[in-house]
Design an enzyme around this catalytic site. Structure first.
Site, short mmCIF file in Angstrom:
data_model
loop_
_atom_site.label_atom_id
_atom_site.label_comp_id
_atom_site.label_asym_id
_atom_site.label_seq_id
_atom_site.Cartn_x
_atom_site.Cartn_y
_atom_site.Cartn_z
N PRO A 130 23.40 1.54 -13.58
CA PRO A 130 24.61 1.72 -14.40
C PRO A 130 25.68 0.67 -14.09
O PRO A 130 26.42 0.27 -14.98
CB PRO A 130 25.11 3.11 -13.99
CG PRO A 130 23.91 3.81 -13.45
CD PRO A 130 23.02 2.77 -12.87
N PHE A 158 18.57 2.95 -18.40
CA PHE A 158 17.84 2.24 -19.48
C PHE A 158 16.36 2.08 -19.11
O PHE A 158 15.77 1.03 -19.41
CB PHE A 158 18.44 0.86 -19.74
CG PHE A 158 19.91 0.84 -20.08
CD1 PHE A 158 20.47 1.83 -20.88
CD2 PHE A 158 20.72 -0.20 -19.65
CE1 PHE A 158 21.82 1.79 -21.21
CE2 PHE A 158 22.07 -0.25 -19.98
CZ PHE A 158 22.61 0.76 -20.76
N GLU A 243 6.93 -11.06 -18.37
CA GLU A 243 7.71 -10.12 -19.19
C GLU A 243 8.44 -10.85 -20.32
O GLU A 243 8.51 -10.39 -21.45
CB GLU A 243 8.71 -9.37 -18.31
CG GLU A 243 9.43 -8.29 -19.06
CD GLU A 243 10.49 -7.56 -18.23
OE1 GLU A 243 11.40 -6.99 -18.82
OE2 GLU A 243 10.39 -7.57 -16.98
N ARG A 244 8.99 -12.01 -20.00
CA ARG A 244 9.76 -12.75 -21.02
C ARG A 244 8.83 -13.34 -22.08
O ARG A 244 9.17 -13.36 -23.26
CB ARG A 244 10.64 -13.80 -20.34
CG ARG A 244 11.79 -13.09 -19.69
CD ARG A 244 12.68 -13.89 -18.82
NE ARG A 244 13.68 -12.97 -18.27
CZ ARG A 244 14.43 -13.19 -17.21
NH1 ARG A 244 14.31 -14.32 -16.55
NH2 ARG A 244 15.29 -12.29 -16.79
N GLY A 341 18.33 -3.04 -52.06
CA GLY A 341 18.69 -1.70 -51.59
C GLY A 341 17.53 -1.00 -50.90
O GLY A 341 17.72 -0.19 -49.99
N GLY A 365 16.53 -9.27 -19.57
CA GLY A 365 17.31 -10.52 -19.41
C GLY A 365 17.96 -10.86 -20.74
O GLY A 365 17.27 -11.18 -21.71
N THR A 366 19.31 -10.78 -20.78
CA THR A 366 20.01 -11.06 -22.04
C THR A 366 19.92 -12.56 -22.36
O THR A 366 19.65 -13.38 -21.47
CB THR A 366 21.51 -10.68 -21.95
OG1 THR A 366 22.12 -11.52 -20.97
CG2 THR A 366 21.70 -9.22 -21.57
N GLU A 368 22.29 -14.53 -22.82
CA GLU A 368 23.29 -15.27 -22.01
C GLU A 368 22.71 -15.59 -20.63
O GLU A 368 22.88 -16.72 -20.13
CB GLU A 368 24.58 -14.43 -21.86
CG GLU A 368 25.38 -14.25 -23.14
CD GLU A 368 24.79 -13.21 -24.09
OE1 GLU A 368 23.91 -12.42 -23.67
OE2 GLU A 368 25.20 -13.20 -25.27
C1 LIG Z 1 16.12 0.27 -24.78
C2 LIG Z 1 16.21 -0.41 -23.43
C3 LIG Z 1 15.10 -0.39 -22.59
C4 LIG Z 1 15.19 -0.98 -21.31
N1 LIG Z 1 14.12 -0.85 -20.43
C5 LIG Z 1 14.31 -1.20 -19.13
C6 LIG Z 1 13.30 -0.89 -18.15
O1 LIG Z 1 12.22 -0.35 -18.46
N2 LIG Z 1 13.54 -1.20 -16.84
C7 LIG Z 1 14.72 -1.79 -16.45
O2 LIG Z 1 14.88 -2.02 -15.25
N3 LIG Z 1 15.69 -2.13 -17.36
C8 LIG Z 1 15.51 -1.82 -18.68
N4 LIG Z 1 16.50 -2.13 -19.61
C9 LIG Z 1 17.74 -2.74 -19.14
C10 LIG Z 1 17.96 -4.16 -19.62
O3 LIG Z 1 17.10 -5.06 -18.95
C11 LIG Z 1 19.46 -4.44 -19.40
O4 LIG Z 1 20.17 -3.70 -20.37
C12 LIG Z 1 19.79 -5.92 -19.49
O5 LIG Z 1 19.23 -6.63 -18.42
C13 LIG Z 1 21.33 -6.15 -19.49
O6 LIG Z 1 21.96 -5.45 -18.47
P1 LIG Z 1 23.26 -4.54 -18.81
O7 LIG Z 1 22.87 -3.67 -19.94
O8 LIG Z 1 23.70 -3.88 -17.57
O9 LIG Z 1 24.35 -5.54 -19.34
P2 LIG Z 1 25.45 -6.33 -18.41
O10 LIG Z 1 24.77 -6.99 -17.27
O11 LIG Z 1 26.57 -5.38 -18.13
O12 LIG Z 1 25.95 -7.40 -19.46
C14 LIG Z 1 26.93 -7.15 -20.46
C15 LIG Z 1 27.18 -8.43 -21.23
O13 LIG Z 1 27.66 -9.44 -20.33
C16 LIG Z 1 26.83 -10.59 -20.39
N5 LIG Z 1 26.75 -11.22 -19.08
C17 LIG Z 1 26.47 -10.63 -17.88
N6 LIG Z 1 26.45 -11.55 -16.91
C18 LIG Z 1 26.71 -12.75 -17.49
C19 LIG Z 1 26.81 -14.09 -17.02
N7 LIG Z 1 26.61 -14.39 -15.73
N8 LIG Z 1 27.09 -15.07 -17.91
C20 LIG Z 1 27.28 -14.77 -19.22
N9 LIG Z 1 27.19 -13.53 -19.73
C21 LIG Z 1 26.90 -12.53 -18.88
C22 LIG Z 1 25.48 -10.07 -20.86
O14 LIG Z 1 24.69 -11.09 -21.43
C23 LIG Z 1 25.89 -9.01 -21.86
O15 LIG Z 1 26.16 -9.60 -23.09
C24 LIG Z 1 16.39 -1.62 -20.91
C25 LIG Z 1 17.48 -1.68 -21.79
C26 LIG Z 1 17.41 -1.07 -23.02
C27 LIG Z 1 18.63 -1.10 -23.90
#
Ligand SMILES: Cc1cc2nc3c(=O)[nH]c(=O)nc-3n(C[C@H](O)[C@H](O)[C@H](O)COP(=O)(O)OP(=O)(O)OC[C@H]3O[C@@H](n4cnc5c(N)ncnc54)[C@H](O)[C@@H]3O)c2cc1C
Length: 392
Positions: A130, A158, A243-244, A341, A365-366, A368
């Protein structure tokens, strides 16, 4: 092009998998999408067909096939249009089982990997928390050694398959002073006292269960440590390449599915007395989208080819996910537009596809974070090397 990578055996596998999915999975998809629960029987059927063991060594009940069988499994799962069902399957095999395959002890392989291949046990991978997903090193969940046990406290969020799984591969701090050098990986049986999991409500991937999990003094045997203590971060990073790439492949496959559907629709739908595929605005846009998808697909296959040969493709797999997931979002957005539509209606596939696709640039991994990794490689000339050698 495909024949560069896919043999006749691969093609036969694709055909029989497609038949299996249409017969055994497609009739249940609507139910699973609305209930958010995938019936257990289908896991067993996947196990019986050997689909969970494509990449597992034969000594553990797998088929030890090359990576292109996995690519086919991923592509065909996208083409039945339930990102959630596909995620449940690939998270089990390529997130949880990858760690068991690589870092699991003989006992863990016997008790968890082999039943995973058979579809008797379902796994999940618990890294995100979280208070931080992108910042893996900032995780707070801790595992403290006490005699022959570890006691785990903390929370994860998540987590795909987190509610209905039988076991969890959990990353936790074994040394809170050492940042990313203090993370270890554990096998945690879901029945262990002190674990609670609750389901999250989300935009897409609706057939998949995504959980928030709490560990309250969860005591596990010390032998459930996977690999070496404090080596968790390199293990996670090592497997991120696969994974990626998986998420890149999923993206090109769902974009291809969207384009195939839109192409057929546009050849049947008429406006102003002609099929809509005669309008230059639409046909040119279609061509651009198709070309973008094709570029990603061919690139992804080339990365898979190199990964299959054992190359460390961290840069290439990062590019694969970054570019393919963006491409898929754009393709699907415009394919929905081609349907007018009807694209917005749940009776047509684009609405779900659009929702499901949106996770691509976020999970695992987002975008970003991926750009940050690539900037370090390309701009700072940082060299990422495989950080671990597996003792056999
Ligand atoms: C449906 C779903 C399934 C998932 N399944 C799994 C799973 O099986 N196992 C698991 O471990 N995880 C899982 N995840 C988690 C997922 O990998 C994370 O949501 C993701 O890595 C982003 O972390 P966060 O949500 O905490 O966002 P945050 O880290 O809080 O990021 C919020 C925003 O800030 C940006 N940001 C953060 N740091 C930087 C930086 N240094 N520079 C620029 N921008 C930055 C991010 O890109 C994002 O836009 C899942 C997520 C979802 C939604």
């Amino acid at each position: 092009m495909e024949s560069m990578y896919f043999t006749e055996e691969h093609q036969l596998f694709r055909e029989s998998l497609r038949e299996f999915l249409n017969k055994e999975v497609v009739p249940h998809i609507e139910k699973w999408e609305s209930s958010g629960t995938i019936d257990r029987f289908i896991w067993k059927k996947f196990g019986e067909m050997g689909y969970f063991g494509l990449a597992t060594p034969e000594e553990n009940g797998g088929l030890a096939l090359d990576l292109f069988y996995t690519i086919i499994l991923l592509e065909e799962l996208q083409k039945i249009n339930s990102g959630g069902f596909a995620a449940a399957i690939w998270a089990h095999v390529y997130l949880a089982m990858t760690h068991l395959n690589k870092e699991g002890s003989d006992a863990i392989k016997k008790d968890y990997l082999e039943p995973s291949v058979l579809g008797d046990k379902i796994g999940c991978l618990c890294i995100s928390e979280p208070f931080g997903g992108s910042d893996v090193a900032g995780m707070r969940t801790a595992a403290v050694k006490k005699g022959d046990s570890y006691i785990i406290n903390g929370s994860k969020t998540f987590i795909t398959n987190g509610v209905y799984c039988d076991y969890m591969v959990v990353a936790a701090k074994t040394n809170t002073e050492l940042g990313n050098k203090g993370i270890s990986i554990f096998l945690v049986d879901k029945n262990t006292p002190g674990i609670s999991a609750s389901k999250l409500n989300k935009l897409g991937w609706r057939a998949s269960d995504t959980a928030e999990i709490a560990f309250d003094n969860v005591e596990i045997p010390a032998s459930n440590l996977m690999g070496e203590e404090n080596k968790g971060f390199p293990y996670i990073m090592e497997h991120f390449a696969l994974e990626r790439l998986i998420m890149g492949v999923n993206a090109h496959a769902r974009a291809e599915f969207a384009l195939d559907y839109a192409q057929k629709y546009m050849s049947e739908r008429t406006a102003f007395g002609v099929e809509i595929n005669k309008f230059q605005a639409l046909r040119h846009r279609f061509v651009d989208l198709y070309a973008d998808m094709e570029l990603c697909k061919v690139y992804n296959y080339s990365v898979a080819y190199r990964l299959n040969k054992g190359e460390y493709v961290v840069k290439e797999a990062t590019i694969s996910k970054l570019k393919s997931t963006k491409m898929a979002d754009e393709v699907i957005y415009d394919c929905l537009q081609f349907l007018g539509g009807y694209g917005y209606m749940e009776d047509y596939p684009m609405a779900r596809l659009l929702r499901d696709s949106r996770l691509g640039p976020i999970g695992g991994g987002t975008s970003e974070i991926l750009r940050e990794i690539l900037a370090k490689i390309l701009v700072d000339k940082k060299e990422y090397k495989s950080a671990i050698s597996y003792k056999k």
